[in-house]
Scaffold this active site. Structure first.
Site, PDB file in Angstrom:
ATOM      1  N   GLY A  90       0.785  -1.234   0.000  1.00 47.22           N
ATOM      2  CA  GLY A  90       0.000   0.000   0.000  1.00 47.22           C
ATOM      3  C   GLY A  90       0.815   1.281   0.000  1.00 47.22           C
ATOM      4  N   SER A  91       2.005   1.257  -0.610  1.00 52.29           N
ATOM      5  CA  SER A  91       2.792   2.503  -0.649  1.00 52.29           C
ATOM      6  C   SER A  91       2.091   3.555  -1.520  1.00 52.29           C
ATOM      7  CB  SER A  91       4.227   2.255  -1.145  1.00 52.29           C
ATOM      8  OG  SER A  91       4.247   1.944  -2.509  1.00 52.29           O
ATOM      9  N   ASN A  92       1.419   3.096  -2.574  1.00 48.22           N
ATOM     10  CA  ASN A  92       0.660   4.052  -3.397  1.00 48.22           C
ATOM     11  C   ASN A  92      -0.532   4.600  -2.615  1.00 48.22           C
ATOM     12  OD1 ASN A  92       1.659   4.322  -6.316  1.00 48.22           O
ATOM     13  ND2 ASN A  92       1.863   2.125  -5.907  1.00 48.22           N
ATOM     14  N   ASN A 128      -6.533   2.283 -12.651  1.00 50.66           N
ATOM     15  CA  ASN A 128      -5.577   1.294 -12.141  1.00 50.66           C
ATOM     16  C   ASN A 128      -4.161   1.789 -12.403  1.00 50.66           C
ATOM     17  OD1 ASN A 128      -4.555  -1.356 -11.304  1.00 50.66           O
ATOM     18  ND2 ASN A 128      -4.142  -1.714 -13.479  1.00 50.66           N
ATOM     19  N   HIS A 168      -0.322   0.557 -13.076  1.00 47.74           N
ATOM     20  CA  HIS A 168       0.392  -0.638 -13.535  1.00 47.74           C
ATOM     21  C   HIS A 168       1.882  -0.321 -13.658  1.00 47.74           C
ATOM     22  CE1 HIS A 168       0.859  -4.535 -15.358  1.00 47.74           C
ATOM     23  NE2 HIS A 168       1.682  -3.968 -16.213  1.00 47.74           N
ATOM     24  N   SER A 184       2.226   3.268 -15.585  1.00 44.57           N
ATOM     25  CA  SER A 184       1.068   3.802 -16.311  1.00 44.57           C
ATOM     26  C   SER A 184      -0.143   3.814 -15.391  1.00 44.57           C
ATOM     27  CB  SER A 184       0.705   2.899 -17.504  1.00 44.57           C
ATOM     28  OG  SER A 184       1.833   2.604 -18.300  1.00 44.57           O
ATOM     29  N   ASP A 244      -5.857  -4.361 -18.231  1.00 51.20           N
ATOM     30  CA  ASP A 244      -4.867  -3.313 -18.532  1.00 51.20           C
ATOM     31  C   ASP A 244      -5.108  -2.681 -19.911  1.00 51.20           C
ATOM     32  OD1 ASP A 244      -3.589  -3.725 -16.073  1.00 51.20           O
ATOM     33  OD2 ASP A 244      -2.251  -5.239 -16.908  1.00 51.20           O
ATOM     34  N   GLU A 247       5.495   5.992  -9.802  1.00 47.45           N
ATOM     35  CA  GLU A 247       4.078   5.759  -9.473  1.00 47.45           C
ATOM     36  C   GLU A 247       3.580   6.775  -8.453  1.00 47.45           C
ATOM     37  OE1 GLU A 247       3.371   1.060 -10.270  1.00 47.45           O
ATOM     38  OE2 GLU A 247       3.915   1.602  -8.238  1.00 47.45           O
TER      39      GLU A 247
HETATM   40  C1  GAR Z   1       2.614  -1.249  -7.679  1.00 51.52           C
HETATM   41  O1  GAR Z   1       3.850  -1.270  -8.324  1.00 51.52           O
HETATM   42  C2  GAR Z   1       1.498  -1.378  -8.699  1.00 51.52           C
HETATM   43  O2  GAR Z   1       1.777  -0.763  -9.910  1.00 51.52           O
HETATM   44  C3  GAR Z   1       1.420  -2.866  -8.868  1.00 51.52           C
HETATM   45  O3  GAR Z   1       1.589  -3.372  -7.569  1.00 51.52           O
HETATM   46  C4  GAR Z   1       2.426  -2.501  -6.827  1.00 51.52           C
HETATM   47  C5  GAR Z   1       1.778  -2.216  -5.493  1.00 51.52           C
HETATM   48  O4  GAR Z   1       2.626  -1.493  -4.654  1.00 51.52           O
HETATM   49  N1  GAR Z   1       0.188  -3.258  -9.481  1.00 51.52           N
HETATM   50  C6  GAR Z   1       0.090  -4.272 -10.334  1.00 51.52           C
HETATM   51  O5  GAR Z   1       1.019  -4.980 -10.648  1.00 51.52           O
HETATM   52  C7  GAR Z   1      -1.309  -4.490 -10.895  1.00 51.52           C
HETATM   53  N2  GAR Z   1      -1.243  -5.221 -12.120  1.00 51.52           N
HETATM   54  P1  GAR Z   1       2.093  -0.811  -3.315  1.00 51.52           P
HETATM   55  O6  GAR Z   1       1.225  -1.856  -2.609  1.00 51.52           O
HETATM   56  O7  GAR Z   1       3.321  -0.493  -2.513  1.00 51.52           O
HETATM   57  O8  GAR Z   1       1.297   0.400  -3.686  1.00 51.52           O
END
Ligand code: GAR
Length: 199
Positions: A12-14, A102, A104, A136, A145, A174
């Site tokens: 969940g860093s995003n 989303n 990606h 993206s 996607d 991201e």
């Molecule tokens: C992120 O890099 C995101 O783009 C990817 O998972 C990671 C989650 O990081 N998503 C996918 O691969 C979806 N196809 P986070 O939990 O630290 O935000």
């Protein structure tokens, strides 16, 4: 003010970046995870944001109807998939047309689609010998996607790049583009609603 739900399956860093962002006419109203041990749920808790776990392994076929119930309960207007590792059905998506985005971890249309997620994406990029990658943000439609791209940023790979180092670089990108894309989503929904009221 639009109510935004963020779906996250892991770290969940995003999500954290979104929770620390002040949006114009939108707020994070709910965090949803399919994974009971997702750190994303703890992050929501730390920020005093409503959070819910719907475990597909427990609810089975009812998974999406349970998610829909949660969306209704929290009056959710739009959804951000931020590291959500399950694919939503066309039926679910039809409840939120052009209202789900989303993130990606590659430059779509490269290294995306079914089976490309998380670290697997970065491994595939390196195996292929690609010299650039990136992140993206796109609208979610019934093709995995496959929806229209909202934001994208490229990075150059170094000679000694590893999947881990690439993941770190991509995460930085991201964290920059996702908040911008979320504001774009809010604006696009409100503009459309205004337009519909006028006509
Ligand atoms: C992120 O890099 C995101 O783009 C990817 O998972 C990671 C989650 O990081 N998503 C996918 O691969 C979806 N196809 P986070 O939990 O630290 O935000």
């Amino acid at each position: 003010m639009l109510n935004i739900a963020v779906f996250a399956s892991g770290n969940g860093s995003n999500l954290e970046v979104l929770l620390n962002t002040q949006f114009n006419q939108g707020k994070i109203a709910l965090v949803l995870s399919n994974n009971p041990s997702a750190y994303a749920l703890q992050r929501a808790k730390n920020h005093n944001i409503a959070h819910i776990c719907i475990n597909k392994k427990e609810v089975g076929e009812k998974f999406e109807s349970e998610i829909l119930k949660a969306m209704q309960k929290h009056h959710i207007d739009c959804i951000v998939l931020a590291g959500f590792m399950l694919i939503l059905s066309a039926d679910f998506i039809s409840h939120f047309p052009n209202k789900i985005i989303n993130i990606h971890p590659s430059l779509i249309p490269a290294f995306c689609g079914d089976g490309f997620y998380g670290m697997r994406v970065h491994e595939a990029v390196l195996e292929y010998g690609a010299k650039v990658s990136g992140a993206s943000v796109h609208f979610v439609n019934e093709i995995v996607d496959g929806g229209k791209i909202i934001a994208q940023e490229a990075i150059n790979l170094s000679e000694d790049e590893t999947p881990q180092s690439l993941q770190t670089k991509v995460a930085q990108v991201e964290h920059r583009i996702l908040p911008q894309a979320v504001q774009f989503l809010i604006d696009s929904i409100l503009t459309k609603e205004q337009h519909e009221t006028l006509h």
